[in-house]
Design an enzyme around this catalytic site. Structure first.
Site, PDB file in Angstrom:
ATOM      1  N   LYS A  13       0.905  -1.236   0.242  1.00  0.00           N
ATOM      2  CA  LYS A  13      -0.007   0.034   0.027  1.00  0.00           C
ATOM      3  C   LYS A  13       0.862   1.209   0.023  1.00  0.00           C
ATOM      4  O   LYS A  13       0.765   2.161  -0.847  1.00  0.00           O
ATOM      5  CB  LYS A  13      -0.951  -0.120   1.258  1.00  0.00           C
ATOM      6  N   ARG A  88      -9.578   1.486   8.432  1.00  0.00           N
ATOM      7  CA  ARG A  88      -8.982   0.077   8.849  1.00  0.00           C
ATOM      8  C   ARG A  88     -10.179  -0.523   9.372  1.00  0.00           C
ATOM      9  O   ARG A  88     -10.065  -1.895   9.792  1.00  0.00           O
ATOM     10  CB  ARG A  88      -7.632  -0.187   9.447  1.00  0.00           C
ATOM     11  N   ARG A 127      11.073  -7.301   5.332  1.00  0.00           N
ATOM     12  CA  ARG A 127      11.024  -5.850   5.222  1.00  0.00           C
ATOM     13  C   ARG A 127      12.087  -4.932   5.739  1.00  0.00           C
ATOM     14  O   ARG A 127      12.381  -5.326   6.761  1.00  0.00           O
ATOM     15  CB  ARG A 127       9.615  -5.375   5.380  1.00  0.00           C
ATOM     16  N   ARG A 160      11.053  -2.685  11.202  1.00  0.00           N
ATOM     17  CA  ARG A 160      10.078  -2.071  11.858  1.00  0.00           C
ATOM     18  C   ARG A 160      10.164  -2.929  13.046  1.00  0.00           C
ATOM     19  O   ARG A 160       9.908  -4.453  13.091  1.00  0.00           O
ATOM     20  CB  ARG A 160       8.905  -2.039  10.914  1.00  0.00           C
ATOM     21  N   ARG A 171      -1.017  -8.986  13.350  1.00  0.00           N
ATOM     22  CA  ARG A 171      -1.557  -8.199  12.140  1.00  0.00           C
ATOM     23  C   ARG A 171      -2.396  -8.766  11.134  1.00  0.00           C
ATOM     24  O   ARG A 171      -3.417  -7.873  10.890  1.00  0.00           O
ATOM     25  CB  ARG A 171      -0.566  -7.353  11.645  1.00  0.00           C
TER      26      ARG A 171
HETATM   27  P1  AMP Z   1       0.914   0.543   8.638  1.00  0.00           P
HETATM   28  O1  AMP Z   1       2.255   1.346   8.316  1.00  0.00           O
HETATM   29  O2  AMP Z   1      -0.173   1.145   7.777  1.00  0.00           O
HETATM   30  O3  AMP Z   1       1.214  -0.939   8.491  1.00  0.00           O
HETATM   31  O4  AMP Z   1       0.551   0.710   9.904  1.00  0.00           O
HETATM   32  C1  AMP Z   1       1.154   0.399  11.239  1.00  0.00           C
HETATM   33  C2  AMP Z   1       0.381   0.302  12.583  1.00  0.00           C
HETATM   34  O5  AMP Z   1      -0.238   1.730  12.910  1.00  0.00           O
HETATM   35  C3  AMP Z   1      -0.820  -0.822  12.578  1.00  0.00           C
HETATM   36  O6  AMP Z   1      -0.300  -2.126  12.469  1.00  0.00           O
HETATM   37  C4  AMP Z   1      -1.512  -0.037  13.367  1.00  0.00           C
HETATM   38  O7  AMP Z   1      -1.112  -0.600  14.730  1.00  0.00           O
HETATM   39  C5  AMP Z   1      -1.465   1.352  13.331  1.00  0.00           C
HETATM   40  N1  AMP Z   1      -2.420   1.977  12.359  1.00  0.00           N
HETATM   41  C6  AMP Z   1      -2.163   2.559  11.130  1.00  0.00           C
HETATM   42  N2  AMP Z   1      -3.224   2.885  10.610  1.00  0.00           N
HETATM   43  C7  AMP Z   1      -4.243   2.680  11.368  1.00  0.00           C
HETATM   44  C8  AMP Z   1      -5.649   2.742  11.617  1.00  0.00           C
HETATM   45  N3  AMP Z   1      -6.195   3.232  10.369  1.00  0.00           N
HETATM   46  N4  AMP Z   1      -6.526   2.490  12.502  1.00  0.00           N
HETATM   47  C9  AMP Z   1      -5.856   1.832  13.504  1.00  0.00           C
HETATM   48  N5  AMP Z   1      -4.475   1.383  13.619  1.00  0.00           N
HETATM   49  C10 AMP Z   1      -3.582   1.880  12.525  1.00  0.00           C
END
Ligand code: AMP
Length: 216
Positions: A13, A88, A127, A160, A171
């Site tokens: 994404k 999400r 990653r 990360r 996740r």
């Molecule tokens: P990402 O970089 O998009 O994979 O997001 C990393 C982490 O941030 C996720 O695993 C969640 O813990 C948190 N996170 C990101 N976006 C959201 C969202 N829209 N709602 C809730 N938690 C989020």
């Protein structure tokens, strides 16, 4: 262009969102990136979000919605945006619907990037990311430069904290429970388009450009 990008963790994404934000000249809003930079800066939002993120859980809707509200109402988002990682959950999507009505704007499309589970685990565990410019790498598929440095800004890349095996599985579980229902939610609204994210980044980009070709 007002676009949402859906997809499992590791579907690509963020990578595609950056490319699309350049192509359409609109801001890229990544809630994950916003949380990570708040964690780095030690803000109170960062401290609250960190406990959820490190466990592979979602940050509560109330916190996440507050942030997105602040971003999408900014002047630079008037001409559009690419939302990466938000919504999400169904309540987040319902909030966004209301906010867009209030702003008198409509989404252009919701792009779902599909990748098989097995591939997701492989991708996330290999990653590496650049803590400075956010570029994303994979130890075998798309390695950084020798010495583990970012090709773009020469900073040492890192793994990360939420890309550990245990957190990855959590996740993915949460993705199925909470985020997958959004696919039907947007399908019913006639906004859903899909691309396969299974192969090379450039193949996905080609397909994404194709499916977005007639969308404004
Ligand atoms: P990402 O970089 O998009 O994979 O997001 C990393 C982490 O941030 C996720 O695993 C969640 O813990 C948190 N996170 C990101 N976006 C959201 C969202 N829209 N709602 C809730 N938690 C989020």
């Amino acid at each position: 262009m007002r676009l949402i990008i859906l997809g499992a963790p590791g579907a690509g994404k963020g990578t595609q969102a950056k490319i699309l934000s350049d192509k359409y000249q609109v801001p890229h809003i990544s809630t994950g990136e916003i949380f990570r930079s708040n964690i780095k800066e030690g803000t109170s939002l960062g401290m609250k979000a960190k406990e959820y993120i490190d466990d592979g859980k979602l940050v509560p809707d109330s916190l996440t919605i507050e942030i997105v509200k602040e971003y999408i109402t900014r002047e630079e988002c008037k001409s559009g945006f690419v939302l990466d990682g938000f919504p999400r959950t169904i309540p987040q999507a319902e909030y966004l619907d209301k906010a867009l009505v209030q702003m008198n704007i409509k989404l252009s499309a919701v792009l779902n990037i599909f990748v098989e589970d097995e591939e997701i685990v492989k991708r996330l565990s290999g990653r590496r990311v650049c803590p400075k410019c956010g570029s994303s790498y994979h130890i075998s598929y798309n390695p950084p430069e020798p010495g583990d440095v970012c090709k773009n800004c020469k900073t040492k890349v890192i793994q990360r904290e939420d890309d550990t095996e245990e957190t990855i599985l959590e996740r993915i579980r949460i993705y199925y429970n909470q985020t997958v229902p959004l696919i039907d939610y947007y399908k019913e609204k006639g906004l859903l388009i899909t691309a396969t994210g299974q192969e090379e980044i450039s193949d996905t980009t080609k397909e994404v450009f194709e499916v977005l070709k007639n969308i404004k």
